[in-house]
Motif scaffolding. Structure first.
Motif, short mmCIF file in Angstrom:
data_model
loop_
_atom_site.label_atom_id
_atom_site.label_comp_id
_atom_site.label_asym_id
_atom_site.label_seq_id
_atom_site.Cartn_x
_atom_site.Cartn_y
_atom_site.Cartn_z
N VAL A 218 0.74 -1.06 0.14
CA VAL A 218 -0.09 -0.04 0.00
C VAL A 218 0.85 1.48 0.08
CG1 VAL A 218 -1.99 1.00 1.22
CG2 VAL A 218 -1.81 -1.25 1.42
N ARG A 219 0.93 2.06 -1.01
CA ARG A 219 1.69 3.11 -1.14
C ARG A 219 0.99 4.62 -0.66
NH1 ARG A 219 1.87 3.29 -7.06
NH2 ARG A 219 3.12 5.02 -6.92
N THR A 220 -0.24 4.66 -1.10
CA THR A 220 -1.04 5.79 -0.39
C THR A 220 -2.36 5.28 0.06
OG1 THR A 220 -1.91 6.60 -2.43
CG2 THR A 220 0.16 7.43 -2.18
N GLY A 221 -2.97 6.35 0.73
CA GLY A 221 -4.40 5.89 1.22
C GLY A 221 -4.59 5.00 2.20
N GLU A 222 -5.99 4.39 2.46
CA GLU A 222 -6.37 3.19 3.63
C GLU A 222 -6.96 2.45 2.87
OE1 GLU A 222 -7.30 4.94 7.55
OE2 GLU A 222 -6.62 6.79 6.96
N MET A 223 -7.00 1.03 3.28
CA MET A 223 -7.79 0.02 2.78
C MET A 223 -8.26 -0.83 4.12
SD MET A 223 -5.45 -0.62 -0.66
CE MET A 223 -6.80 -1.33 -1.76
N ARG A 224 -9.09 -1.59 3.79
CA ARG A 224 -9.83 -2.66 4.86
C ARG A 224 -9.64 -3.90 3.83
NH1 ARG A 224 -13.78 -5.89 5.67
NH2 ARG A 224 -15.13 -4.94 3.94
N VAL B 164 -11.59 0.43 -0.24
CA VAL B 164 -10.69 1.70 0.14
C VAL B 164 -11.61 2.46 1.32
CG1 VAL B 164 -10.08 3.81 -0.75
CG2 VAL B 164 -9.81 1.86 -2.32
N VAL B 165 -10.95 2.63 2.08
CA VAL B 165 -11.43 3.44 3.39
C VAL B 165 -11.36 5.22 3.03
CG1 VAL B 165 -11.39 3.62 5.76
CG2 VAL B 165 -11.12 1.39 4.95
N GLY B 166 -12.19 5.78 3.53
CA GLY B 166 -12.00 7.33 3.58
C GLY B 166 -12.24 7.80 2.42
N ASN B 167 -12.06 9.10 2.02
CA ASN B 167 -12.23 9.73 0.88
C ASN B 167 -11.08 9.80 -0.20
OD1 ASN B 167 -14.93 10.36 1.66
ND2 ASN B 167 -13.88 11.99 2.91
N GLU B 168 -9.88 9.44 0.28
CA GLU B 168 -8.75 9.28 -0.66
C GLU B 168 -8.55 8.25 -1.41
OE1 GLU B 168 -6.93 12.27 -1.01
OE2 GLU B 168 -8.39 13.22 0.43
N PRO B 169 -7.97 8.14 -2.42
CA PRO B 169 -7.57 7.09 -3.42
C PRO B 169 -6.77 6.14 -2.57
CG PRO B 169 -7.00 8.81 -4.56
CD PRO B 169 -7.69 9.23 -3.17
N ALA B 170 -6.54 4.96 -2.81
CA ALA B 170 -5.53 4.00 -2.26
C ALA B 170 -4.62 3.52 -3.55
CB ALA B 170 -6.09 2.68 -1.61
N ASN B 171 -3.06 3.90 -3.53
CA ASN B 171 -2.41 3.26 -4.42
C ASN B 171 -1.54 2.10 -3.97
OD1 ASN B 171 -2.79 5.70 -6.74
ND2 ASN B 171 -2.37 6.69 -4.88
N GLU C 141 -9.62 -9.82 9.13
CA GLU C 141 -9.70 -8.36 8.73
C GLU C 141 -8.46 -7.63 9.22
OE1 GLU C 141 -12.74 -4.91 9.31
OE2 GLU C 141 -13.70 -6.77 8.68
N PHE C 142 -8.19 -6.80 8.14
CA PHE C 142 -6.93 -6.01 8.33
C PHE C 142 -7.15 -4.61 7.93
CE2 PHE C 142 -5.37 -10.19 7.33
CZ PHE C 142 -4.51 -10.43 7.98
N HIS C 143 -6.54 -3.64 8.64
CA HIS C 143 -6.61 -2.19 8.39
C HIS C 143 -5.09 -2.15 7.66
CE1 HIS C 143 -7.78 1.93 8.28
NE2 HIS C 143 -6.28 2.24 8.59
N ALA C 144 -5.08 -1.49 6.52
CA ALA C 144 -3.86 -1.06 5.89
C ALA C 144 -3.62 0.27 5.28
CB ALA C 144 -3.25 -2.24 4.72
#
Length: 122
Positions: A53-59, A87-94, A66-69
């Motif tokens: 995970v380079r940017t953002g947050e993911m479940r 993807v968690v939140g309002n930002e993209p995940a790269n 379950e993991f939060h990354a």
């Protein structure tokens, strides 16, 4: 004193909002930009997937756990192991995903085929 080499640096991975896919001799690299409204359906693969995970947050859910990354975390999905993400939140995940071994030529390509748009919250 000698002058510094100021040759322009070209990063291995391009823009954070472009998807890329590379096939190496024994593995593949899949660079993806997952929009804030994206998730995946539960699925599995024949190969190991190592997701950086380079940017953002993911479940992530891998084999029922379950993991939060977030940026800097790594998620591993072994072969034949059901997993999914959101993807968690309002930002993209790269992400950068290393796929090993490389898939057959007919199966190679972006790993985004399992990605879906999350339903609107009720």
């Amino acid at each position: 004193m000698t002058e510094s080499d100021i040759t322009e640096y070209h990063p291995f991975i391009g823009s954070e909002d472009e998807d890329e896919h590379m096939v190496l001799a024994d593995c593949e690299m899949d660079i993806r930009a997952h929009g804030a409204d994206k998730a995946s359906e539960p699925h599995s693969h024949n190969e190991t997937h190592i997701i950086f995970v380079r940017t953002g947050e993911m479940r992530w859910e891998v084999d029922g756990e379950e993991f939060h990354a977030e940026a800097g975390d790594t998620v591993v999905t072994p072969p034949e192991t059901e997993h999914m993400f959101e993807v968690v939140g309002n930002e993209p995940a790269n992400t950068t995903c290393l796929i090993a071994p490389a898939r057959s030529a007919g199966d190679q390509g972006s790993s985004g085929t399992h990605e879906i748009t999350k339903p609107d919250e009720v």
